[in-house]
Design a protein around this motif. Structure first.
Motif, PDB file in Angstrom:
ATOM      1  N   TRP A 390       0.839  -1.207   0.000  1.00  0.00           N
ATOM      2  CA  TRP A 390       0.000   0.000   0.000  1.00  0.00           C
ATOM      3  C   TRP A 390       0.869   1.251   0.000  1.00  0.00           C
ATOM      4  N   PHE A 391       1.899   1.255   0.839  1.00  0.00           N
ATOM      5  CA  PHE A 391       2.789   2.420   0.869  1.00  0.00           C
ATOM      6  C   PHE A 391       3.442   2.637  -0.493  1.00  0.00           C
ATOM      7  N   ARG A 392       3.973   1.572  -1.086  1.00  0.00           N
ATOM      8  CA  ARG A 392       4.641   1.701  -2.385  1.00  0.00           C
ATOM      9  C   ARG A 392       3.684   2.262  -3.441  1.00  0.00           C
ATOM     10  N   ASN A 393       2.482   1.694  -3.499  1.00  0.00           N
ATOM     11  CA  ASN A 393       1.507   2.126  -4.505  1.00  0.00           C
ATOM     12  C   ASN A 393       1.075   3.569  -4.278  1.00  0.00           C
ATOM     13  N   THR A 394       0.884   3.922  -3.004  1.00  0.00           N
ATOM     14  CA  THR A 394       0.453   5.286  -2.683  1.00  0.00           C
ATOM     15  C   THR A 394       1.530   6.291  -3.041  1.00  0.00           C
ATOM     16  N   ALA A 395       2.754   6.003  -2.636  1.00  0.00           N
ATOM     17  CA  ALA A 395       3.862   6.922  -2.937  1.00  0.00           C
ATOM     18  C   ALA A 395       4.069   7.073  -4.437  1.00  0.00           C
ATOM     19  N   GLU A 396       3.955   5.982  -5.164  1.00  0.00           N
ATOM     20  CA  GLU A 396       4.109   6.035  -6.622  1.00  0.00           C
ATOM     21  C   GLU A 396       2.987   6.850  -7.256  1.00  0.00           C
ATOM     22  N   HIS A 397       1.783   6.651  -6.761  1.00  0.00           N
ATOM     23  CA  HIS A 397       0.621   7.372  -7.303  1.00  0.00           C
ATOM     24  C   HIS A 397       0.739   8.881  -7.068  1.00  0.00           C
ATOM     25  N   LEU A 398       1.296   9.278  -5.915  1.00  0.00           N
ATOM     26  CA  LEU A 398       1.376  10.695  -5.576  1.00  0.00           C
ATOM     27  C   LEU A 398       2.492  11.432  -6.318  1.00  0.00           C
ATOM     28  N   LYS A 399       3.418  10.691  -6.895  1.00  0.00           N
ATOM     29  CA  LYS A 399       4.557  11.333  -7.553  1.00  0.00           C
ATOM     30  C   LYS A 399       4.133  12.297  -8.651  1.00  0.00           C
ATOM     31  N   GLU A 400       3.156  11.918  -9.431  1.00  0.00           N
ATOM     32  CA  GLU A 400       2.712  12.761 -10.546  1.00  0.00           C
ATOM     33  C   GLU A 400       2.185  14.097 -10.043  1.00  0.00           C
ATOM     34  N   ALA A 401       1.350  14.061  -9.002  1.00  0.00           N
ATOM     35  CA  ALA A 401       0.806  15.302  -8.449  1.00  0.00           C
ATOM     36  C   ALA A 401       1.907  16.159  -7.837  1.00  0.00           C
ATOM     37  N   HIS A 402       2.889  15.526  -7.207  1.00  0.00           N
ATOM     38  CA  HIS A 402       3.958  16.279  -6.554  1.00  0.00           C
ATOM     39  C   HIS A 402       4.875  16.969  -7.561  1.00  0.00           C
ATOM     40  N   HIS A 404       4.027  18.897  -9.813  1.00  0.00           N
ATOM     41  CA  HIS A 404       3.503  20.225 -10.113  1.00  0.00           C
ATOM     42  C   HIS A 404       3.865  21.259  -9.046  1.00  0.00           C
ATOM     43  N   TYR A 405       4.427  20.792  -7.946  1.00  0.00           N
ATOM     44  CA  TYR A 405       4.874  21.713  -6.901  1.00  0.00           C
ATOM     45  C   TYR A 405       6.163  22.387  -7.370  1.00  0.00           C
ATOM     46  N   THR A 406       6.235  23.705  -7.234  1.00  0.00           N
ATOM     47  CA  THR A 406       7.346  24.465  -7.805  1.00  0.00           C
ATOM     48  C   THR A 406       8.644  24.348  -7.006  1.00  0.00           C
ATOM     49  N   HIS A 407       8.571  23.854  -5.755  1.00  0.00           N
ATOM     50  CA  HIS A 407       9.761  23.654  -4.945  1.00  0.00           C
ATOM     51  C   HIS A 407      10.031  22.146  -4.833  1.00  0.00           C
ATOM     52  N   ILE A 408      10.971  21.793  -3.995  1.00  0.00           N
ATOM     53  CA  ILE A 408      11.274  20.376  -3.781  1.00  0.00           C
ATOM     54  C   ILE A 408      10.291  19.799  -2.769  1.00  0.00           C
ATOM     55  N   HIS A 409       9.585  18.780  -3.167  1.00  0.00           N
ATOM     56  CA  HIS A 409       8.613  18.144  -2.280  1.00  0.00           C
ATOM     57  C   HIS A 409       9.343  17.257  -1.270  1.00  0.00           C
ATOM     58  N   LEU A 410       8.859  17.236  -0.019  1.00  0.00           N
ATOM     59  CA  LEU A 410       9.477  16.443   1.046  1.00  0.00           C
ATOM     60  C   LEU A 410       8.502  15.392   1.571  1.00  0.00           C
ATOM     61  N   ASP A 411       9.061  14.278   2.070  1.00  0.00           N
ATOM     62  CA  ASP A 411       8.252  13.177   2.593  1.00  0.00           C
ATOM     63  C   ASP A 411       8.838  12.668   3.901  1.00  0.00           C
ATOM     64  N   MET A 412       7.946  12.382   4.865  1.00  0.00           N
ATOM     65  CA  MET A 412       8.338  11.798   6.141  1.00  0.00           C
ATOM     66  C   MET A 412       7.369  10.684   6.505  1.00  0.00           C
ATOM     67  N   ALA A 413       7.772   9.831   7.454  1.00  0.00           N
ATOM     68  CA  ALA A 413       6.899   8.745   7.908  1.00  0.00           C
ATOM     69  C   ALA A 413       6.993   8.619   9.424  1.00  0.00           C
ATOM     70  N   PHE A 414       5.883   8.133  10.026  1.00  0.00           N
ATOM     71  CA  PHE A 414       5.821   7.933  11.475  1.00  0.00           C
ATOM     72  C   PHE A 414       5.281   6.541  11.775  1.00  0.00           C
ATOM     73  N   ILE A 415       5.953   5.848  12.691  1.00  0.00           N
ATOM     74  CA  ILE A 415       5.541   4.524  13.148  1.00  0.00           C
ATOM     75  C   ILE A 415       5.711   4.489  14.661  1.00  0.00           C
ATOM     76  N   HIS A 416       5.275   3.406  15.293  1.00  0.00           N
ATOM     77  CA  HIS A 416       5.493   3.290  16.745  1.00  0.00           C
ATOM     78  C   HIS A 416       6.689   2.402  17.066  1.00  0.00           C
ATOM     79  N   ILE A 417       6.668   1.151  16.636  1.00  0.00           N
ATOM     80  CA  ILE A 417       7.754   0.215  16.926  1.00  0.00           C
ATOM     81  C   ILE A 417       8.885   0.447  15.927  1.00  0.00           C
TER      82      ILE A 417
END
Length: 547
Positions: A390-402, A404-417
């Motif tokens: 799911w993460f791989r597919n979601t990140a890949e899907h969002l690449k196209e929309a990102h 169009h952002y005129t600056h450098i897009h950033l990504d972070m993730a949060f987990i517990h363990i």
């Protein structure tokens, strides 16, 4: 023959005793906790009006007594007011309710609720038609016969039960009734009524998602391992020992710390990264969860939440808690796709200040709890293949929309363990490594997926006394990410590792520079300082720590 009869009689007696306690166990366990999971759901129908409230007390020693009034007339709120600690008694709040269409001219509706010893009319100039009616446990009701009272803003339309002197009510349109219900025989858990008047307030969640600020900055406060309880809670390993004359109530001290940091750092978003609820000391998880939700709502700060291994060890499942979170103002948490393992696999897009395009994507994943195969992999559970896919597919899907952002897009993730890679020796590390990394024994290599899809930092909780950010030795090359700990914030969880002070982590994103900085703040000691402040990403690239 006589011996056989005696033996048979003894066997029957033993069977009867075992059956008695088995039924008693089922009564205390099944009839309270599973139904209380859904306690917040059935009372919120906006067309229901509360016409009466009472408290039913019964013997805890009688396994056949379900402590229920006529179910055709009364609805029981399935929270034992003794929180299953009463050896002699148990008690439940019951309500009568009708839809507006069912109300007749003779029906009374509740317009006010009080909990006190004396009749409220004694101290009020009550009209003859608005007398207060007494109920058990020092409960007083003001009921009106007016048919159209249901249209008024004072009509009570929902009732709930919370516990403890420090209970708070973060739901819009709800309020706690002053004082606790007065029960006899048993430890006082200070059960309190919360009521809603009028129709439910609908939350427009999309309007609460924050944007990058005008100055290009965005600040995230990560709060992990609050370990909140039902009631004040007892401090574990308070630091320094003997502070405040040795008096230390866990939850008030924890929340005071978090509030202080909120006031000083002024975050745009708070990330609750698991173990908000300390299951062992939270027989009513709803009360515990509401404490941090109430604080964040009071300060009008949007927040997200994921679950740790202790959150669902109390009275509520992950699904039930997520349902509660989603009913609260300023909460952006989502359950995520139903078909995925776990609850709380989702992402949030933070838009640029003057644009609809995303400048920052935050991913949240459920790392579950304990190993499903202790014989082979001891300790803790791991992210499942469907979550990683799911993460791989979601990140890949969002690449196209990102793009169009005129600056450098950033990504972070949060987990517990933490991921197993948190424990790799020879890392470049900033911060303290005070205890063993309790990562899963089985490595799904989720880190590789994060790196592959451009995640620059992942941050976790779980190990309270670890607060470092680390990366492998190839940090100067493309193809790595920072792995950070938040550190434990709550006094209800352990902290006994060499004078450990509770702490939180701050991330500041500068969208104009495509930069991420991070530091920590502590509850005691260097409380005004930014500890281990460092830039971990600059111009969209990983920055290795200074040697």
């Amino acid at each position: 023959m006589t011996r056989r009869i005696v033996r048979t009689g003894c066997q029957l007696a033993v069977f009867a005793v075992v059956a008695f306690f088995f039924v008693l166990f089922l009564d205390n366990y099944y009839f309270v906790l599973p139904q209380s999971i859904h306690n917040h759901l059935p009372l919120h129908n906006e067309r229901l009006i509360i016409t009466d409230i009472t408290v039913q007390t019964c013997s805890a020693l009688n396994p056949l007594n379900k402590c229920m009034l006529d179910p055709d007339k009364w609805h029981r709120i399935d929270k034992d007011l003794y929180l299953n600690t009463g050896w002699v008694n148990k008690a439940f709040v019951h309500i009568k309710r009708k839809s507006e269409e069912e109300l007749t001219e003779d029906d009374k509706v509740i317009v006010d609720v009080r909990i006190q010893k004396l009749d409220p009319a004694i101290s009020e100039k009550a009209q003859a038609s608005e007398k207060w009616e007494s109920r058990p446990a020092k409960l007083w009701l003001k009921r009106s016969k007016k048919r159209h009272a249901s249209d008024g803003k004072n009509t009570v339309t929902a009732v709930d039960v919370l516990f403890g002197a420090d209970a708070v009510e973060p739901r819009l349109g709800w309020q706690l009734v002053n004082g606790a219900l007065r029960l006899e025989n048993g430890e006082n858990k200070e059960p309190r009524l919360s009521i809603r008047r009028g129709a439910p307030v609908k939350i427009e969640r999309e309007k609460q998602v924050p944007r990058i600020r005008k100055d290009g900055k965005f600040k995230i406060l990560q709060v992990s391992d609050l370990h909140l309880s039902t009631g004040l809670g007892a401090c574990r390993d308070p630091e320094p020992p003997g502070h405040n004359g040795g008096k230390c109530d866990a939850d008030p001290r924890t929340l005071e710390f978090v509030e202080k940091i909120i006031q000083e750092e002024k975050p745009d978003l708070v990330v609750l990264s698991g173990d908000q609820v300390n299951g062992e000391t939270a027989p009513d998880s709803q009360t515990a969860l509401f404490k941090i939700a109430g604080l964040l709502a009071e300060h009008k700060i949007p927040y997200t939440a994921i679950f740790g291994n202790h959150d669902d060890e109390g009275s509520l499942s992950r699904n039930a808690q997520m349902s509660l979170y989603q009913s609260l103002p300023y909460c952006l948490a989502e359950a995520g796709p139903n078909e995925l393992a776990g609850v709380g696999n989702y992402y949030i897009e933070i838009s640029a200040h003057n644009s609809r395009h995303s400048a920052l994507t935050l991913y949240f994943l459920d790392t579950h709890a304990y190993s499903p195969d202790e014989n082979k992999y001891r300790g803790y559970d791991w992210l499942k293949p469907d979550q990683i896919e799911w993460f791989r597919n979601t990140a890949e899907h969002l690449k196209e929309a990102h793009k169009h952002y005129t600056h450098i897009h950033l990504d972070m993730a949060f987990i517990h363990i933490p991921l197993p890679e948190y424990a790799v020796e020879g890392q470049q590390r900033v911060g303290e490594w005070k205890e063993g990394v309790t990562a899963p024994g089985f490595n799904t290599h989720f880190k590789d997926a994060l790196v592959e899809h451009g995640i620059k930092a992942v941050s976790c909780g779980h190990d309270h006394a670890n607060d470092y950010c680390a990366m492998s030795q190839n940090a100067n090359k493309d193809g790595d990410l920072w792995m950070c700990y938040a550190g434990g914030s709550g006094f209800g969880g352990y902290g006994g590792y060499g004078g450990y002070h509770r702490r939180v982590r701050v991330f500041e994103i500068d969208a104009n520079q495509a930069q991420i900085s991070t530091w920590k703040r502590v509850e005691y000691g260097d409380t005004g300082k930014r500890l281990d402040e460092q830039v971990i990403v600059s111009a969209g690239k990983i920055v290795a720590p200074q040697q």
